[in-house]
Design a protein around this motif. Structure first.
Motif, PDB file in Angstrom:
ATOM      1  N   SER A 105     -13.329  12.622  24.612  1.00  0.00           N
ATOM      2  CA  SER A 105     -12.009  12.027  24.789  1.00  0.00           C
ATOM      3  C   SER A 105     -11.713  10.958  23.752  1.00  0.00           C
ATOM      4  CB  SER A 105     -11.926  11.403  26.193  1.00  0.00           C
ATOM      5  OG  SER A 105     -12.884  10.376  26.337  1.00  0.00           O
ATOM      6  N   SER A 106     -12.768  10.413  23.150  1.00  0.00           N
ATOM      7  CA  SER A 106     -12.566   9.343  22.182  1.00  0.00           C
ATOM      8  C   SER A 106     -11.983   9.849  20.876  1.00  0.00           C
ATOM      9  CB  SER A 106     -13.907   8.656  21.900  1.00  0.00           C
ATOM     10  OG  SER A 106     -14.841   9.566  21.406  1.00  0.00           O
ATOM     11  N   GLY A 164      -3.187   6.696  25.253  1.00  0.00           N
ATOM     12  CA  GLY A 164      -2.183   5.812  25.843  1.00  0.00           C
ATOM     13  C   GLY A 164      -2.033   4.476  25.148  1.00  0.00           C
ATOM     14  N   ASN A 165      -1.329   3.585  25.851  1.00  0.00           N
ATOM     15  CA  ASN A 165      -1.026   2.273  25.295  1.00  0.00           C
ATOM     16  C   ASN A 165      -2.097   1.230  25.577  1.00  0.00           C
ATOM     17  OD1 ASN A 165       1.461   3.128  24.244  1.00  0.00           O
ATOM     18  ND2 ASN A 165       2.449   2.869  26.246  1.00  0.00           N
ATOM     19  N   GLY A 166      -2.814   1.396  26.669  1.00  0.00           N
ATOM     20  CA  GLY A 166      -3.823   0.403  27.006  1.00  0.00           C
ATOM     21  C   GLY A 166      -4.805   0.911  28.033  1.00  0.00           C
ATOM     22  N   HIS A 167      -6.072   0.627  27.837  1.00  0.00           N
ATOM     23  CA  HIS A 167      -7.106   1.072  28.772  1.00  0.00           C
ATOM     24  C   HIS A 167      -8.381   0.263  28.555  1.00  0.00           C
ATOM     25  CE1 HIS A 167      -7.562   3.549  25.087  1.00  0.00           C
ATOM     26  NE2 HIS A 167      -8.844   3.217  25.246  1.00  0.00           N
ATOM     27  N   THR A 168      -9.248   0.327  29.554  1.00  0.00           N
ATOM     28  CA  THR A 168     -10.603  -0.201  29.422  1.00  0.00           C
ATOM     29  C   THR A 168     -11.520   0.961  29.079  1.00  0.00           C
ATOM     30  OG1 THR A 168     -10.221  -1.959  31.031  1.00  0.00           O
ATOM     31  CG2 THR A 168     -12.506  -1.348  30.597  1.00  0.00           C
ATOM     32  N   ALA A 169     -12.250   0.842  27.996  1.00  0.00           N
ATOM     33  CA  ALA A 169     -13.166   1.905  27.575  1.00  0.00           C
ATOM     34  C   ALA A 169     -14.513   1.722  28.246  1.00  0.00           C
ATOM     35  CB  ALA A 169     -13.326   1.896  26.062  1.00  0.00           C
ATOM     36  N   ILE A 170     -15.136   2.830  28.620  1.00  0.00           N
ATOM     37  CA  ILE A 170     -16.476   2.794  29.209  1.00  0.00           C
ATOM     38  C   ILE A 170     -17.420   3.652  28.385  1.00  0.00           C
ATOM     39  CG2 ILE A 170     -17.789   3.893  31.074  1.00  0.00           C
ATOM     40  CD1 ILE A 170     -16.292   2.407  33.077  1.00  0.00           C
ATOM     41  N   VAL A 228     -26.183   8.388  20.625  1.00  0.00           N
ATOM     42  CA  VAL A 228     -25.162   8.739  21.609  1.00  0.00           C
ATOM     43  C   VAL A 228     -24.359   7.500  22.000  1.00  0.00           C
ATOM     44  CG1 VAL A 228     -24.731   9.614  23.942  1.00  0.00           C
ATOM     45  CG2 VAL A 228     -26.488  10.681  22.504  1.00  0.00           C
ATOM     46  N   ILE A 229     -25.069   6.422  22.338  1.00  0.00           N
ATOM     47  CA  ILE A 229     -24.407   5.180  22.762  1.00  0.00           C
ATOM     48  C   ILE A 229     -23.556   4.612  21.638  1.00  0.00           C
ATOM     49  CG2 ILE A 229     -24.791   2.833  23.609  1.00  0.00           C
ATOM     50  CD1 ILE A 229     -27.501   3.875  24.727  1.00  0.00           C
ATOM     51  N   VAL A 230     -24.132   4.556  20.453  1.00  0.00           N
ATOM     52  CA  VAL A 230     -23.419   3.987  19.301  1.00  0.00           C
ATOM     53  C   VAL A 230     -22.194   4.824  18.949  1.00  0.00           C
ATOM     54  CG1 VAL A 230     -23.599   3.592  16.814  1.00  0.00           C
ATOM     55  CG2 VAL A 230     -25.392   2.757  18.342  1.00  0.00           C
ATOM     56  N   GLY A 231     -22.319   6.145  19.041  1.00  0.00           N
ATOM     57  CA  GLY A 231     -21.169   7.004  18.764  1.00  0.00           C
ATOM     58  C   GLY A 231     -20.006   6.714  19.709  1.00  0.00           C
ATOM     59  N   GLY A 232     -20.330   6.539  20.991  1.00  0.00           N
ATOM     60  CA  GLY A 232     -19.293   6.205  21.960  1.00  0.00           C
ATOM     61  C   GLY A 232     -18.682   4.843  21.696  1.00  0.00           C
ATOM     62  N   VAL A 279     -11.040   4.708  30.644  1.00  0.00           N
ATOM     63  CA  VAL A 279     -11.266   5.931  29.874  1.00  0.00           C
ATOM     64  C   VAL A 279     -12.730   5.972  29.442  1.00  0.00           C
ATOM     65  CG1 VAL A 279     -10.661   7.244  27.804  1.00  0.00           C
ATOM     66  CG2 VAL A 279      -8.885   5.993  29.055  1.00  0.00           C
ATOM     67  N   ASP A 280     -13.390   7.087  29.746  1.00  0.00           N
ATOM     68  CA  ASP A 280     -14.816   7.251  29.437  1.00  0.00           C
ATOM     69  C   ASP A 280     -14.981   7.745  27.998  1.00  0.00           C
ATOM     70  OD1 ASP A 280     -17.526   7.677  29.379  1.00  0.00           O
ATOM     71  OD2 ASP A 280     -17.601   8.866  31.207  1.00  0.00           O
ATOM     72  N   PHE A 281     -15.636   6.950  27.167  1.00  0.00           N
ATOM     73  CA  PHE A 281     -15.878   7.307  25.763  1.00  0.00           C
ATOM     74  C   PHE A 281     -17.319   7.771  25.526  1.00  0.00           C
ATOM     75  CE2 PHE A 281     -11.909   5.201  25.240  1.00  0.00           C
ATOM     76  CZ  PHE A 281     -11.378   5.623  24.028  1.00  0.00           C
ATOM     77  N   THR A 282     -18.062   7.975  26.597  1.00  0.00           N
ATOM     78  CA  THR A 282     -19.436   8.440  26.430  1.00  0.00           C
ATOM     79  C   THR A 282     -19.429   9.852  25.864  1.00  0.00           C
ATOM     80  OG1 THR A 282     -20.013   7.195  28.426  1.00  0.00           O
ATOM     81  CG2 THR A 282     -21.653   8.740  27.572  1.00  0.00           C
ATOM     82  N   PRO A 283     -20.062  10.107  24.716  1.00  0.00           N
ATOM     83  CA  PRO A 283     -20.102  11.472  24.173  1.00  0.00           C
ATOM     84  C   PRO A 283     -20.789  12.414  25.152  1.00  0.00           C
ATOM     85  CG  PRO A 283     -20.750   9.882  22.493  1.00  0.00           C
ATOM     86  CD  PRO A 283     -20.699   9.136  23.802  1.00  0.00           C
ATOM     87  N   LYS A 284     -20.181  13.570  25.366  1.00  0.00           N
ATOM     88  CA  LYS A 284     -20.737  14.570  26.280  1.00  0.00           C
ATOM     89  C   LYS A 284     -21.220  15.773  25.480  1.00  0.00           C
ATOM     90  CE  LYS A 284     -19.460  12.453  30.159  1.00  0.00           C
ATOM     91  NZ  LYS A 284     -18.732  11.301  29.600  1.00  0.00           N
TER      92      LYS A 284
END
Length: 323
Positions: A63-64, A69-75, A92-96, A287-292
């Motif tokens: 998703s990253s 959208g206009n505003g969100h908290t990334a996880i 993985v963590i750094v990519g997200g 919004v979840d930015f963890t690479p899947k």
């Protein structure tokens, strides 16, 4: 030429044979039709499976990679053992994190931690990258939120965040280094097995579990562990600063509940990811930015990686870990 009486003699027998042949042909035709129906059915299942895989692949696109959208908290999740080829591998963590920082809609980033620790190298890599990214994006803060456990290498990573939150019952801390293994020297003696090891270098085999320990090698290995422990302590102090209480037990390897960790200055408050997003970041939309991994990669990993990792871990059981 056959007479009429002779023809009459053979007609009933010929008719009987023909009926047998006809019946056999009908049975073969029925079997063929059934076979075709099953073939069509299995082809349909195969195409359905392939379309399902294609759908899952598209649904799992990171998703990253798309502006959100206009505003969100990334996880970004730090879940499980922190090691290469694991879900919590540094890459993985750094990519997200990089994608979360880049997204213009990100108002704050939560590292959602549920990990007992792992590799000091992997943990240090993530720590340093968080600091680097914070320098590039000074307006975007990072909050570590610990779930069930955020210990050792996981706490190493958390210390890089601007603030750390946890549940009152979370396990936090374990600022120490461990390297464990087994010794089988007496077992080999009892079994009458002689160890043969050929090395170049006086101490090349000093972690060999089938050879007797040497005092000088044990002392040397402890200096390696102490050096790594001091690096860990230095990073925690750098990240937490004056918030840490002056308590000699802080860096002893002990682990505390979230409530105790708050009193010791290991964390800044009690709360969940939802609480931090809503009350601290001010953006309830998460919004979840963890690479899947894609579905095929996930399948093959489940099928073979567990066995491979088990064998690898048994071979290098003496490897150093932040746990």
């Amino acid at each position: 030429m056959l007479e009429d009486d002779q023809l009459n003699d053979i007609r009933p027998e010929s008719t009987k044979e023909w009926k047998v042949i006809e019946k056999t042909m009908l049975q073969m035709s029925a079997e063929h039709r059934r076979s075709r129906r099953w073939g069509i059915f299995f082809k349909f299942l195969t195409f359905t499976y392939l379309f399902a895989l294609l759908y899952l692949f598209n649904a799992n696109i990171d998703s990253s990679s798309v502006a959100v959208g206009n505003g969100h908290t990334a996880i970004v999740d730090v879940s499980g053992v922190i090691a290469v080829n694991e879900d919590a591998a540094a890459d993985v963590i750094v990519g997200g994190l990089r994608n979360a920082f880049k997204d213009k809609g990100t108002k704050g980033i939560i590292l959602r931690i549920n990990s007992p620790g792992g590799s000091p190298v992997q943990s240090g890599y993530v720590y340093d990258e968080i600091k680097r990214l914070r320098g590039l994006y000074p307006e975007t803060k990072v909050y570590a939120v610990i779930g069930d456990i955020g210990a050792s290498g996981a706490y190493y990573i958390a210390a890089a965040a601007d603030d750390i939150y946890a549940d009152k019952a979370s396990l936090v801390g374990s600022i120490g280094v461990t390297a464990a293994g087994f010794g089988f020297v007496e077992t080999l003696d009892k079994l009458g097995v002689k160890r043969r090891s050929y090395t170049s270098g006086d101490h090349k085999g000093f972690l060999d579990p089938f050879s007797p320990e040497k005092d000088e090698e044990v002392a040397f290995w402890k200096t390696v562990l102490t050096t790594t422990h001091n690096q860990f302590i230095s990073k925690v102090k750098e990240g937490r600063g004056q918030r840490l209480k002056d308590d000699p037990k802080l860096f002893s390897g002990l682990v505390w509940s979230g409530e105790q960790a708050l009193d010791l200055g290991l964390i800044d408050g009690l709360g969940s990811p939802g609480y931090v997003a809503r009350e601290i970041v001010g953006e309830e939309n998460i919004v979840d930015f963890t690479p899947k991994p894609d579905p095929f990669e996930r399948f093959t990993k489940r099928l073979g990686a567990s066995m491979g990792n088990a064998i690898s871990n048994s071979v290098v059981s003496g490897a150093m870990k932040l746990q």
